[in-house]
Design an enzyme around this catalytic site. Structure first.
Site, PDB file in Angstrom:
ATOM      1  CD  GLU A 102      -3.754  -9.057   3.478  1.00 38.48           C
ATOM      2  OE1 GLU A 102      -3.053  -8.634   4.412  1.00 38.48           O
ATOM      3  OE2 GLU A 102      -3.359  -9.102   2.301  1.00 38.48           O
ATOM      4  CB  THR A 113      -0.903   0.004   1.242  1.00 41.14           C
ATOM      5  OG1 THR A 113      -1.699  -1.173   1.234  1.00 41.14           O
ATOM      6  CG2 THR A 113      -1.821   1.211   1.266  1.00 41.14           C
ATOM      7  N   GLY A 156       2.994  -2.777   8.623  1.00 37.02           N
ATOM      8  CA  GLY A 156       3.247  -2.959  10.050  1.00 37.02           C
ATOM      9  C   GLY A 156       4.726  -3.180  10.330  1.00 37.02           C
TER      10      GLY A 156
HETATM   11  C1  LIG Z   1      -7.627 -10.978  14.214  1.00 35.44           C
HETATM   12  C2  LIG Z   1      -7.516 -11.217  12.746  1.00 35.44           C
HETATM   13  C3  LIG Z   1      -6.116 -11.134  12.234  1.00 35.44           C
HETATM   14  C4  LIG Z   1      -5.400 -12.398  12.507  1.00 35.44           C
HETATM   15  C5  LIG Z   1      -4.123 -12.319  11.756  1.00 35.44           C
HETATM   16  C6  LIG Z   1      -3.330 -13.486  11.939  1.00 35.44           C
HETATM   17  C7  LIG Z   1      -2.411 -13.786  11.051  1.00 35.44           C
HETATM   18  C8  LIG Z   1      -2.176 -12.999   9.802  1.00 35.44           C
HETATM   19  C9  LIG Z   1      -1.051 -12.070  10.022  1.00 35.44           C
HETATM   20  C10 LIG Z   1      -0.958 -10.866   9.507  1.00 35.44           C
HETATM   21  C11 LIG Z   1      -2.066 -10.219   8.849  1.00 35.44           C
HETATM   22  C12 LIG Z   1      -2.569  -9.205   9.755  1.00 35.44           C
HETATM   23  C13 LIG Z   1      -2.566  -7.986   9.352  1.00 35.44           C
HETATM   24  C14 LIG Z   1      -2.393  -7.663   7.914  1.00 35.44           C
HETATM   25  C15 LIG Z   1      -1.892  -6.281   7.758  1.00 35.44           C
HETATM   26  C16 LIG Z   1      -2.381  -5.764   6.453  1.00 35.44           C
HETATM   27  C17 LIG Z   1      -1.722  -6.021   5.293  1.00 35.44           C
HETATM   28  C18 LIG Z   1      -2.267  -5.460   4.063  1.00 35.44           C
HETATM   29  O1  LIG Z   1      -3.267  -4.790   4.032  1.00 35.44           O
HETATM   30  S1  LIG Z   1      -1.369  -5.873   2.659  1.00 35.44           S
HETATM   31  C19 LIG Z   1      -2.166  -4.975   1.374  1.00 35.44           C
HETATM   32  C20 LIG Z   1      -3.521  -5.569   1.049  1.00 35.44           C
HETATM   33  N1  LIG Z   1      -4.053  -4.915  -0.100  1.00 35.44           N
HETATM   34  C21 LIG Z   1      -5.070  -5.409  -0.805  1.00 35.44           C
HETATM   35  O2  LIG Z   1      -5.668  -6.408  -0.476  1.00 35.44           O
HETATM   36  C22 LIG Z   1      -5.418  -4.638  -2.047  1.00 35.44           C
HETATM   37  C23 LIG Z   1      -6.829  -4.945  -2.498  1.00 35.44           C
HETATM   38  N2  LIG Z   1      -6.912  -4.782  -3.934  1.00 35.44           N
HETATM   39  C24 LIG Z   1      -6.858  -5.890  -4.764  1.00 35.44           C
HETATM   40  O3  LIG Z   1      -6.781  -7.008  -4.365  1.00 35.44           O
HETATM   41  C25 LIG Z   1      -6.945  -5.608  -6.218  1.00 35.44           C
HETATM   42  O4  LIG Z   1      -6.498  -4.344  -6.518  1.00 35.44           O
HETATM   43  C26 LIG Z   1      -8.373  -5.791  -6.777  1.00 35.44           C
HETATM   44  C27 LIG Z   1      -9.339  -5.114  -5.863  1.00 35.44           C
HETATM   45  C28 LIG Z   1      -8.610  -7.238  -6.834  1.00 35.44           C
HETATM   46  C29 LIG Z   1      -8.518  -5.157  -8.138  1.00 35.44           C
HETATM   47  O5  LIG Z   1      -7.325  -5.371  -8.799  1.00 35.44           O
HETATM   48  P1  LIG Z   1      -7.301  -5.305 -10.378  1.00 35.44           P
HETATM   49  O6  LIG Z   1      -5.962  -5.485 -10.889  1.00 35.44           O
HETATM   50  O7  LIG Z   1      -8.072  -4.092 -10.797  1.00 35.44           O
HETATM   51  O8  LIG Z   1      -8.029  -6.611 -10.678  1.00 35.44           O
HETATM   52  P2  LIG Z   1      -9.364  -6.829 -11.462  1.00 35.44           P
HETATM   53  O9  LIG Z   1     -10.518  -6.458 -10.604  1.00 35.44           O
HETATM   54  O10 LIG Z   1      -9.233  -6.221 -12.813  1.00 35.44           O
HETATM   55  O11 LIG Z   1      -9.227  -8.379 -11.559  1.00 35.44           O
HETATM   56  C30 LIG Z   1      -8.221  -8.903 -12.416  1.00 35.44           C
HETATM   57  C31 LIG Z   1      -8.297 -10.375 -12.321  1.00 35.44           C
HETATM   58  O12 LIG Z   1      -7.436 -10.782 -11.278  1.00 35.44           O
HETATM   59  C32 LIG Z   1      -8.130 -11.575 -10.350  1.00 35.44           C
HETATM   60  N3  LIG Z   1      -7.562 -11.299  -9.040  1.00 35.44           N
HETATM   61  C33 LIG Z   1      -7.546 -10.127  -8.385  1.00 35.44           C
HETATM   62  N4  LIG Z   1      -6.914 -10.274  -7.198  1.00 35.44           N
HETATM   63  C34 LIG Z   1      -6.533 -11.584  -7.124  1.00 35.44           C
HETATM   64  C35 LIG Z   1      -5.836 -12.360  -6.128  1.00 35.44           C
HETATM   65  N5  LIG Z   1      -5.437 -11.817  -4.969  1.00 35.44           N
HETATM   66  N6  LIG Z   1      -5.593 -13.651  -6.418  1.00 35.44           N
HETATM   67  C36 LIG Z   1      -6.022 -14.199  -7.589  1.00 35.44           C
HETATM   68  N7  LIG Z   1      -6.698 -13.540  -8.570  1.00 35.44           N
HETATM   69  C37 LIG Z   1      -6.939 -12.236  -8.316  1.00 35.44           C
HETATM   70  C38 LIG Z   1      -9.549 -11.106 -10.449  1.00 35.44           C
HETATM   71  O13 LIG Z   1     -10.416 -12.133  -9.992  1.00 35.44           O
HETATM   72  C39 LIG Z   1      -9.665 -10.891 -11.941  1.00 35.44           C
HETATM   73  O14 LIG Z   1      -9.800 -12.122 -12.559  1.00 35.44           O
HETATM   74  P3  LIG Z   1     -10.729 -12.194 -13.877  1.00 35.44           P
HETATM   75  O15 LIG Z   1     -10.195 -11.126 -14.806  1.00 35.44           O
HETATM   76  O16 LIG Z   1     -12.104 -11.882 -13.377  1.00 35.44           O
HETATM   77  O17 LIG Z   1     -10.554 -13.589 -14.342  1.00 35.44           O
HETATM   78  C1  FAD Z   2      -4.494  -1.358  10.500  1.00 40.26           C
HETATM   79  C2  FAD Z   2      -4.009  -1.452   9.089  1.00 40.26           C
HETATM   80  C3  FAD Z   2      -2.863  -2.181   8.792  1.00 40.26           C
HETATM   81  C4  FAD Z   2      -2.393  -2.236   7.483  1.00 40.26           C
HETATM   82  N1  FAD Z   2      -1.243  -2.940   7.231  1.00 40.26           N
HETATM   83  C5  FAD Z   2      -0.755  -2.949   5.953  1.00 40.26           C
HETATM   84  C6  FAD Z   2       0.466  -3.639   5.667  1.00 40.26           C
HETATM   85  O1  FAD Z   2       1.082  -4.214   6.558  1.00 40.26           O
HETATM   86  N2  FAD Z   2       0.932  -3.621   4.395  1.00 40.26           N
HETATM   87  C7  FAD Z   2       0.256  -2.979   3.376  1.00 40.26           C
HETATM   88  O2  FAD Z   2       0.729  -3.002   2.241  1.00 40.26           O
HETATM   89  N3  FAD Z   2      -0.924  -2.333   3.622  1.00 40.26           N
HETATM   90  C8  FAD Z   2      -1.430  -2.309   4.881  1.00 40.26           C
HETATM   91  N4  FAD Z   2      -2.606  -1.654   5.137  1.00 40.26           N
HETATM   92  C9  FAD Z   2      -3.254  -0.895   4.064  1.00 40.26           C
HETATM   93  C10 FAD Z   2      -4.525  -1.594   3.583  1.00 40.26           C
HETATM   94  O3  FAD Z   2      -4.199  -2.696   2.803  1.00 40.26           O
HETATM   95  C11 FAD Z   2      -5.337  -0.553   2.790  1.00 40.26           C
HETATM   96  O4  FAD Z   2      -5.761   0.435   3.694  1.00 40.26           O
HETATM   97  C12 FAD Z   2      -6.541  -1.221   2.135  1.00 40.26           C
HETATM   98  O5  FAD Z   2      -6.104  -2.032   1.076  1.00 40.26           O
HETATM   99  C13 FAD Z   2      -7.542  -0.187   1.599  1.00 40.26           C
HETATM  100  O6  FAD Z   2      -6.917   0.696   0.692  1.00 40.26           O
HETATM  101  P1  FAD Z   2      -6.997   2.267   0.968  1.00 40.26           P
HETATM  102  O7  FAD Z   2      -6.632   2.514   2.367  1.00 40.26           O
HETATM  103  O8  FAD Z   2      -6.224   2.944  -0.123  1.00 40.26           O
HETATM  104  O9  FAD Z   2      -8.530   2.628   0.806  1.00 40.26           O
HETATM  105  P2  FAD Z   2      -9.253   2.974  -0.584  1.00 40.26           P
HETATM  106  O10 FAD Z   2      -9.073   1.871  -1.545  1.00 40.26           O
HETATM  107  O11 FAD Z   2      -8.894   4.351  -0.981  1.00 40.26           O
HETATM  108  O12 FAD Z   2     -10.779   2.916  -0.091  1.00 40.26           O
HETATM  109  C14 FAD Z   2     -11.458   4.073   0.346  1.00 40.26           C
HETATM  110  C15 FAD Z   2     -12.911   3.916  -0.043  1.00 40.26           C
HETATM  111  O13 FAD Z   2     -12.991   3.829  -1.470  1.00 40.26           O
HETATM  112  C16 FAD Z   2     -13.771   2.701  -1.847  1.00 40.26           C
HETATM  113  N5  FAD Z   2     -13.255   2.094  -3.082  1.00 40.26           N
HETATM  114  C17 FAD Z   2     -11.964   1.987  -3.472  1.00 40.26           C
HETATM  115  N6  FAD Z   2     -11.870   1.329  -4.644  1.00 40.26           N
HETATM  116  C18 FAD Z   2     -13.140   1.000  -5.005  1.00 40.26           C
HETATM  117  C19 FAD Z   2     -13.713   0.299  -6.104  1.00 40.26           C
HETATM  118  N7  FAD Z   2     -12.953  -0.200  -7.094  1.00 40.26           N
HETATM  119  N8  FAD Z   2     -15.053   0.132  -6.120  1.00 40.26           N
HETATM  120  C20 FAD Z   2     -15.829   0.621  -5.130  1.00 40.26           C
HETATM  121  N9  FAD Z   2     -15.346   1.305  -4.045  1.00 40.26           N
HETATM  122  C21 FAD Z   2     -14.028   1.490  -4.002  1.00 40.26           C
HETATM  123  C22 FAD Z   2     -13.585   1.717  -0.693  1.00 40.26           C
HETATM  124  O14 FAD Z   2     -14.684   0.802  -0.648  1.00 40.26           O
HETATM  125  C23 FAD Z   2     -13.565   2.643   0.514  1.00 40.26           C
HETATM  126  O15 FAD Z   2     -14.892   2.913   0.908  1.00 40.26           O
HETATM  127  C24 FAD Z   2      -3.099  -1.570   6.447  1.00 40.26           C
HETATM  128  C25 FAD Z   2      -4.262  -0.848   6.732  1.00 40.26           C
HETATM  129  C26 FAD Z   2      -4.719  -0.788   8.050  1.00 40.26           C
HETATM  130  C27 FAD Z   2      -5.976  -0.018   8.342  1.00 40.26           C
END
Ligand SMILES: CCCCC/C=C\C/C=C\C/C=C\CC/C=C/C(=O)SCCNC(=O)CCNC(=O)[C@H](O)C(C)(C)COP(=O)(O)OP(=O)(O)OC[C@H]1O[C@@H](n2cnc3c(N)ncnc32)[C@H](O)[C@@H]1OP(=O)(O)O
Ligand code: FAD
Length: 647
Positions: free
Chosen positions: A415, A133, A172
């Protein structure tokens, strides 16, 4: 360990809080002498590091990993998750080290890279996080701006953050803790873009911990929760790393700059699927914790009278309190059951992919998205309900319900933000509908979409409710497809038609998720219950029944739209629900005891096993630094002159 597993493995309930010899929780130095609420932002972090070092050393001693045990098994080690609740009310600064850094190397590294880096990471010789991110992008991964330009003349990648919005933001541990990280960056070779790729980057000198030249680091500041996770920012100024630091399991860059694509560009997103799968189990643990605190407190707390002639009753005897809390017990069980099932799906698909079969990855992605969303959405809402159900004392940090809420609600965003992930599942459902309409076979969890049989007479049974939820999901998906088709026929672009239908798509996606959860919960408990004594089997089936009827009543509007449920059925369902509350009430405390969460893990004045709520609340209050003296210095500095008109 899920409740079902505990019940299966322990024919009688363990005596909770029984000290287990050689247990990490017997090390008192792990715990805070004064509550961390009274520490400064900086002290909280430093104290968390102190506890982290001790915790991991003890964990390594007590949880000595069998050589060859997979990283994924270790990270899933339930005990670690639960014990970490005891040591860290908020998550530790190294949560991402085990939670994402190690899994990212395991999932994205070549065997050689895994061999080298996993050894160092598992031995805690290096500490890492996962940096994807950015300040300007979190959801839209393709919009991320950090670049990795390959330089064939030196066989290096040049990492660069071209704008303020390209700064990595949130990871993190990134602020001051880790010295390495997996950075997701846009790969360019000779000006050509090759998509998002993972790079293992050293950030700090291993001896001095100083940021390396070309690396800017810091923490992002105070947050709603997770105050000790040290979420940070990272920017690169044309920072060079060797070619072998790109994790090349899926795609490769050869020395001369030739790019070799992997079987799918989406494999680079694999770590996110893994974490989403793990989060479902994590939510079940959080729910168990909050339910234990609130149910036990509700058995201790007496307030008001049901009959004027009787003494004040346990608040758990109010049916409204049972309505608030018994669903929490069932929800924890539902998500721990689904988490196990989803884990088996995950490991199955990973195994197939190892042999090149990618066929089931889309279904896994859709399932991981939808179950991550519904588990985080439901649990954060129900943890807040547990807090409210405890009245004023639930508002105290010493109850540990506010912290637990912070942990749960964070997962609605990280996530993959929940709305965005539901739209991902909706994308899969619409594609499945279009595929099924052409007579092609659908995946096991989506096959029901093609059930074209006439809507049957509604039955107030588990089969009837589960079939009803499937009807709702299929009906919503069909309505979405029809609306999109209609808009496109009117000349709207598909993308605009999708956006105009997106509120319905999100609802269809949630309906699908609930149909999957109800069916999985019911089938998994039925399977496990066969090994249980009749009394235990009965109480588990009561919880499954409660869960299904609860959600039928919560989604009555949808059922009225898409099934043949009638008014008398609804009246009967409501009565069924109230009867179930009455049946489960006598076992409520026993059920939360079966979660077997020790006092140190609950970390709560309201949920301790001995029920000494008032004494514990007072003990914690007296720890406030303000109570060290009867008159605070501010009286003399400010109040007294103010009250005497001199300020
Ligand atoms: C108490 C609970 C916690 C317990 C935890 C215990 C253990 C775990 C330890 C740690 C974790 C805890 C904390 C985590 C800290 C946080 C970390 C983070 O947040 S890391 C960053 C996370 N970020 C995201 O998840 C970003 C979200 N966005 C996306 O995934 C993509 O941008 C999105 C929304 C899918 C759109 O991407 P885009 O390129 O536009 O894709 P399309 O929509 O066009 O789709 C393209 C095709 O790809 C397929 N797709 C998309 N994503 C995936 C994937 N991940 N895997 C496989 N395939 C994927 C999608 O289905 C489309 O396929 P088709 O074209 O439809 O065939
Ligand atoms: C506590 C915490 C820990 C984190 N840890 C990590 C980490 O370790 N590593 C890491 O890489 N990231 C981490 N993140 C970041 C996290 O993955 C992002 O915050 C998350 O993916 C959401 O993206 P954003 O914050 O840019 O929100 P945005 O994507 O900007 O979302 C803002 C609003 O826009 C809307 N929106 C965005 N896109 C669309 C769409 N295509 N269609 C409809 N609505 C949409 C959402 O629904 C939401 O309401 C962490 C976040 C938090 C809160």
């Amino acid at each position: 360990m899920g409740l079902v597993d505990q019940l299966v493995n322990q024919p009688h309930y363990t005596l909770v809080n029984q000290p287990r010899e050689n247990d990490i929780l017997s090390h008192k130095e792990l715990f805070d002498s004064i509550p961390e609420e009274y520490l400064s932002h900086k002290e909280k972090y430093e104290n968390a590091i102190r506890k982290t070092v001790l915790y991991y050393r003890l964990m390594q001693k007590y949880q000595n990993y069998k050589e060859g045990s997979t990283i994924l098994d270790e990270t899933r080690a339930n005990y670690r998750n639960l014990v970490s609740f005891a040591v860290f009310k908020d998550y530790p600064p190294l949560m991402l080290h085990n939670g994402m850094f190690i899994p990212a190397i395991a999932g994205q590294g070549t065997p050689e890279q895994q061999k080298h880096w996993l050894k160092r990471a598992k031995n805690m010789e290096i500490l890492g996080t996962y940096a994807q991110t950015e300040l300007g992008h979190g959801t839209f991964i393709r919009g991320l701006e950090t670049t990795a330009e390959y330089d064939p003349s030196t066989e290096e990648f040049v990492l660069h953050s071209p704008t303020l919005t390209s700064y990595k933001w949130w990871p993190g541990g990134l602020g001051h803790t880790v010295n390495y990280c997996v950075v997701m960056a846009q790969l360019y070779i000779r000006g050509r873009h090759h998509g998002m790729q993972p790079f293992l980057v050293q950030l700090r000198d291993e001896a001095t911990h100083m940021p390396l030249p070309g690396v800017k680091l810091g923490e992002i500041g105070a947050k709603l929760g997770l105050s000790t996770v040290n979420n940070g920012f990272l920017a690169f100024e044309h920072h060079r790393i060797p070619r072998d630091r790109m994790l090349m399991k899926n795609a490769q860059v050869l020395k001369d700059g030739t790019f070799v694509a992997g079987p799918s560009s989406k494999l680079a997103y694999g770590t996110m699927i893994y974490v989403r799968v793990i989060i479902v189990n994590g939510m079940a643990n959080l729910m168990a914790k909050a339910a234990t605190i609130a149910v036990r407190y509700s058995a201790v707390r007496r307030q008001s009278q049901i009959k004027p002639s009787e003494p004040e009753c346990q608040i758990l005897d109010y049916v409204t309190q049972q309505h608030k809390l018994l669903i929490c017990i069932a929800t924890s069980l539902a998500f721990s059951t689904c988490a196990r099932w989803l884990w088996d799906v995950y490991t199955g698909v990973m195994g197939q992919m190892e042999s090149g079969n990618m066929d089931h990855l889309p279904e896994l992605h859709a399932l991981a998205c939808s179950l991550k969303v519904v588990s985080t959405m439901d649990v954060s809402g129900l943890v807040e309900r547990c807090r409210l159900a405890c009245g004023g004392h639930g508002f105290m940090h010493s109850s540990n319900l506010p912290y637990t809420y912070g942990l749960a609600t964070a997962a609605c965003t990280y996530e993959g933000e929940n709305t965005v992930l539901l739209l991902q599942t909706a994308r899969s459902l619409v594609k499945a509908w279009q595929k099924g309409s052409k007579g092609k076979p659908l995946s096991p969890t989506e096959a029901y979409l093609m059930d074209k049989s006439p809507v049957p007479k509604w039955e107030n049974t588990l089969d009837g409710i589960i079939a009803g939820f499937r009807r709702v999901s299929a009906g919503k998906v069909q309505d979405c497809v029809s609306k999109i088709d209609k808009l496109v026929k009117m000349g709207t672009s598909y993308e605009d038609a999708w956006n105009q239908t997106s509120v319905r798509l999100v609802a269809a996606s949630e309906a699908h998720s609930r149909a999957v959860i109800l069916a999985t919960f019911r089938s998994e408990v039925s399977r496990a219950a066969a090994a249980l004594s009749p009394p235990l089997s009965r109480v588990l089936h009561q919880l499954v029944h409660l869960y299904c009827v609860y959600w039928a009543l919560e989604r009555l509007g949808d059922l009225l739209l898409y099934t043949s449920i009638a008014e008398r059925d609804v009246q009967e369902l409501q009565q069924q629900y109230e009867d179930l509350l009455q049946k489960i009430r006598p076992n409520a405390v026993g059920l939360v005891d079966a979660f077997d969460l020790r006092d140190e893990i609950l970390n709560s004045t309201l949920g301790a096993y001995d029920g000494r709520v008032y004494e514990r609340l007072m003990e914690e209050a007296l720890k406030s630094p303000l109570n060290a003296e009867p008159v605070n210095q501010s009286f003399h500095q400010y109040l007294k002159p103010f009250m005497h008109g001199k300020l």
